[in-house]
Design a protein around this motif. Structure first.
Motif, PDB file in Angstrom:
ATOM      1  N   ILE A 176      -1.495   0.230   4.998  1.00  0.00           N
ATOM      2  CA  ILE A 176      -0.292  -0.602   5.019  1.00  0.00           C
ATOM      3  C   ILE A 176      -0.646  -2.062   4.765  1.00  0.00           C
ATOM      4  O   ILE A 176       0.007  -2.761   3.985  1.00  0.00           O
ATOM      5  CB  ILE A 176       0.440  -0.449   6.368  1.00  0.00           C
ATOM      6  N   VAL A 177      -1.712  -2.545   5.446  1.00  0.00           N
ATOM      7  CA  VAL A 177      -2.131  -3.938   5.284  1.00  0.00           C
ATOM      8  C   VAL A 177      -2.494  -4.223   3.832  1.00  0.00           C
ATOM      9  O   VAL A 177      -2.088  -5.232   3.243  1.00  0.00           O
ATOM     10  CB  VAL A 177      -3.319  -4.250   6.216  1.00  0.00           C
ATOM     11  N   LEU A 178      -3.274  -3.331   3.219  1.00  0.00           N
ATOM     12  CA  LEU A 178      -3.710  -3.540   1.838  1.00  0.00           C
ATOM     13  C   LEU A 178      -2.560  -3.348   0.845  1.00  0.00           C
ATOM     14  O   LEU A 178      -2.547  -3.991  -0.213  1.00  0.00           O
ATOM     15  CB  LEU A 178      -4.869  -2.599   1.509  1.00  0.00           C
ATOM     16  N   ALA A 179      -1.613  -2.475   1.185  1.00  0.00           N
ATOM     17  CA  ALA A 179      -0.443  -2.320   0.319  1.00  0.00           C
ATOM     18  C   ALA A 179       0.343  -3.618   0.261  1.00  0.00           C
ATOM     19  O   ALA A 179       0.786  -4.058  -0.815  1.00  0.00           O
ATOM     20  CB  ALA A 179       0.443  -1.180   0.823  1.00  0.00           C
ATOM     21  N   LYS A 180       0.510  -4.256   1.407  1.00  0.00           N
ATOM     22  CA  LYS A 180       1.209  -5.546   1.437  1.00  0.00           C
ATOM     23  C   LYS A 180       0.396  -6.604   0.697  1.00  0.00           C
ATOM     24  O   LYS A 180       0.954  -7.443  -0.014  1.00  0.00           O
ATOM     25  CB  LYS A 180       1.473  -5.970   2.874  1.00  0.00           C
ATOM     26  N   SER A 181      -0.935  -6.571   0.850  1.00  0.00           N
ATOM     27  CA  SER A 181      -1.799  -7.514   0.128  1.00  0.00           C
ATOM     28  C   SER A 181      -1.638  -7.354  -1.377  1.00  0.00           C
ATOM     29  O   SER A 181      -1.582  -8.333  -2.125  1.00  0.00           O
ATOM     30  CB  SER A 181      -3.265  -7.303   0.508  1.00  0.00           C
ATOM     31  N   PHE A 182      -1.576  -6.104  -1.831  1.00  0.00           N
ATOM     32  CA  PHE A 182      -1.420  -5.825  -3.260  1.00  0.00           C
ATOM     33  C   PHE A 182      -0.111  -6.412  -3.777  1.00  0.00           C
ATOM     34  O   PHE A 182      -0.075  -7.039  -4.846  1.00  0.00           O
ATOM     35  CB  PHE A 182      -1.463  -4.315  -3.497  1.00  0.00           C
TER      36      PHE A 182
END
Length: 254
Positions: A117-123
């Motif tokens: 989830i964190v990396l999806a938002k970062s992307f």
């Protein structure tokens, strides 16, 4: 991201996690309560990573600090997730739920879900930054081209006039035409729209009102309600006031 974009993103995450955990719980209502207890940890980790660690350490290329603090964040966030899981277990036991999926004690699975989830938002944020940067670059290139030209052309009195930027004091919109006030007291009247001129002219020309476009370098005094250009006092409308004050205060400070 705008507020509605944040809300939309987290609604999608909330719904997705509820659907995923619903299969393990064999009931979406139980999964909903479980996700509700995990979401504060997930959201806190996401905002801390994307709005603190990334701009403070990754963008300035402080890679060692970024990796170190990201590791600390991972450990703390997984521990908080385990606390939330235990709390969820206690609450669900009180409601008579005796069977719990292995997810309660599966630290690795929790970490994978959290960081996905964190990396999806970062992307998503990186994509946004890319397009914002490209837009800024294009705007700067356009501004540079306009400044290098040093003049603009306009049709008036059945002639095409080439006017240097520094000759213009301000542009006034009057019904279906514009009046360009020049330094020597002369003026030109054209059927051009003020909005079109605003797009053509460089950023030194500041829109202060739906009827006025002013060369900011010609402004001698200003308040929140008006600006003075030579002997002329022109009104600043409420809709343009925040940008006008920001630009003029910045120019005054420099």
């Amino acid at each position: 991201m705008k507020v509605y974009q944040h809300i939309l993103f987290w609604v999608l995450v909330y719904t997705s996690l509820t659907l995923i955990f619903g299969d393990w719980f064999q009931g979406y209502s139980d999964a909903f309560y479980y996700v509700s207890l995990l979401m504060p940890v997930v959201m806190g980790t996401s905002y801390f990573f994307n709005y603190f660690l990334v701009p403070r350490y990754l963008f300035p290329r402080k890679f060692f600090s970024f990796v170190l603090y990201s590791l600390y964040m991972l450990i703390i966030s997984v521990c908080l997730e385990m606390v939330a899981c235990v709390l969820a277990m206690i609450i669900m036991l009180n409601y008579g739920i005796n069977e719990h999926p292995p997810l309660f004690t599966d630290v690795f699975t929790l970490a994978i879900i959290l960081y996905f989830i964190v990396l999806a938002k970062s992307f998503l944020l990186l994509i946004k930054h890319y397009f914002v940067d490209q837009s800024a670059i294009a705007r700067l290139e356009t501004e540079k081209t306009r400044m290098e030209a040093g003049h603009f052309t306009i049709r008036a009195d059945r002639k095409t006039h080439r006017i240097d930027y520094d000759r213009v004091r301000y542009v006034e919109s009057l019904a279906d035409y514009v009046k360009i006030h020049l330094e020597d007291g002369a003026s030109l009247v054209s059927k051009e729209k003020i909005s079109h001129l605003e797009e053509q002219l460089p950023e030194m020309f500041l829109r202060i009102h739906r009827s006025f476009l002013v060369h900011s370098g010609k402004i001698t005094h200003f308040t929140r309600e008006e600006v003075q250009v030579g002997e002329e006092v022109l009104p600043v409308s409420r809709s343009y006031r925040p940008r006008v004050m920001s630009v003029l205060q910045k120019e005054s400070a420099s």
